[in-house]
Design a protein around this motif. Sequence first.
Motif: not given
Length: 543
Positions: A341-349, A354-359, A377-382
């Motif tokens: 359930n990853l949420a990625c970005g620069y601003d929490k609001s 969102e809701n990224i699930n990987l295995d 790129s944001t997901l990759l950096k996260s």
Amino acid sequence: MSFLSNKYNFLGKRLKKYVFADFFIGIVWFGVESSFIFILQGFLISLDLVDKKSAMLPSWYPLDLGTNLIILFSFGFARSLLVMCKNYLNYFTGQVFIYEKRKKILEDALLRKNINSHEEILSVFSETVTYASNYVIHFCNFLHNIVVTILFSIICLSVAYRETIVGIIGLACLYLPLKILAKRVNSNGEQLQDSWRISHKTLLNSLKNILFLRLYGMISEEVVKGSDALKKYENNYHQYSLNSSIVLSLPQFVGIFILCVVAYVGKIFWQTDSSILLSFFYLFIRFSQSASLTSHSYSYLKLTRHSFDQLIDFMDRIKSSPRVEIRDAERFEKIKIQALNLACGYDKSMPIIENINLDLERSDFLLIRGASGSGKSTLLKSMLGEIPLLGGHLLINNDKSIVPGQMIDVIGYVGPEPYLVYDTVRNNLLYGNKLKISDTEIWIMLKKLGIENVVRNLPSQLDEILLDDAQLSTGQRQRISFARALLRHPLLLVLDEATANIDKDTESLIISTLEYEKKNMICVAVSHHGGFDMLANKFLNLT
């Protein structure tokens, strides 16, 4: 006062020592310069040009010609030495400031997260720091000159207070015209910076888009635009130089005029002693010169203050970014990556994704696709720990405490642009590699990527120093990047638009190599191209 304190603290400990040294040299300079009134009188007396009864000399002062010549020579030597020290300190202080601030920018740019404005960093690193160093140099000059001016005013008052008061009042009448000129100098300075920015930006944008300009027939227009900006810069510099020269010379000229009037009044109406007038004459000349230099330094301070303030603001902003968390690297035998359930970005609001699930496990190839701005790129950096997660968990080997920074020895990375350093081919291939890799292994990898013959044809082969882009094509340089990543024997291979700027043949060769190598690692690729589709067994489409 807090504003001045902030500027002073911004200099740092090392620079503060040089500022204090300038202050000290100002005091010593005053001592040497003021001593000339006694040296001159003693020398004139030794030549029988002045009666010693009218001189302002202590009883112990030697009056023979030989001793006075030695004293005069010593004065000249001491003054020359101080001039040398002052100029050296000026130049060196500026360079120390440039070194300290560029070093700090370099460290912060590479050791802090979320540093996105690369163009601003380069501009500040190359230009703003240099302009700001001029502020520091002029601040030291101002400090030196104002100390000397104050001390000369005090000694003038002690020698001939009436004449000094009248002289200072006369010089004070210059305040209004000098203030008007100072405003013009500041205006010229701002226009100088604006016209320089326009010409610099015109050249930079034109070089970046040279093909576009040629195809649209707009080269001549851009040349005219840049030339107009440079002409404006020249005109502004002409006005700036003229006004600055007037600011520098006017107090000295008016000071001499006032001095003549005051000396005449002192002699005729106040019956001031000739020896006192002689001392006052010299001291007031030095006072007016110092006052003129102080005014000039202050004008330069106002001119360069904007760059200094801009540098402070930039370094405060970059300092507010979180530092990269550095932990001891570990050599993992295997890795497994889970995203819950990853949420990625620069601003929490406002998370970008969102809701990224990987295995992901060994031999998995994840292909991330999506439109521009979808968050690839944001997901990759996260996932790599460059950007803090806004939500969810990233588990490495089922352990929340392991961070991506601990995996640096088992990560291979290839970006869209080949990154090569000024070094040999071998050292580029082994850049950041802690494994013992033999030349045989290197040649095998180069052969797999179809670049073995290219390297063998270089004059020094693996020992050839890569000086510039002319030695290797973009595709060849990118294959060097892939070879470097694979020679790390990575457990995680990250490809960020790694084939975006190479031709189809080179891409096919790279894909065929990865098809064999991927079984020993996890591959995560971001790509707009369809070349990786045949390799991927897992897909993530971002919208």
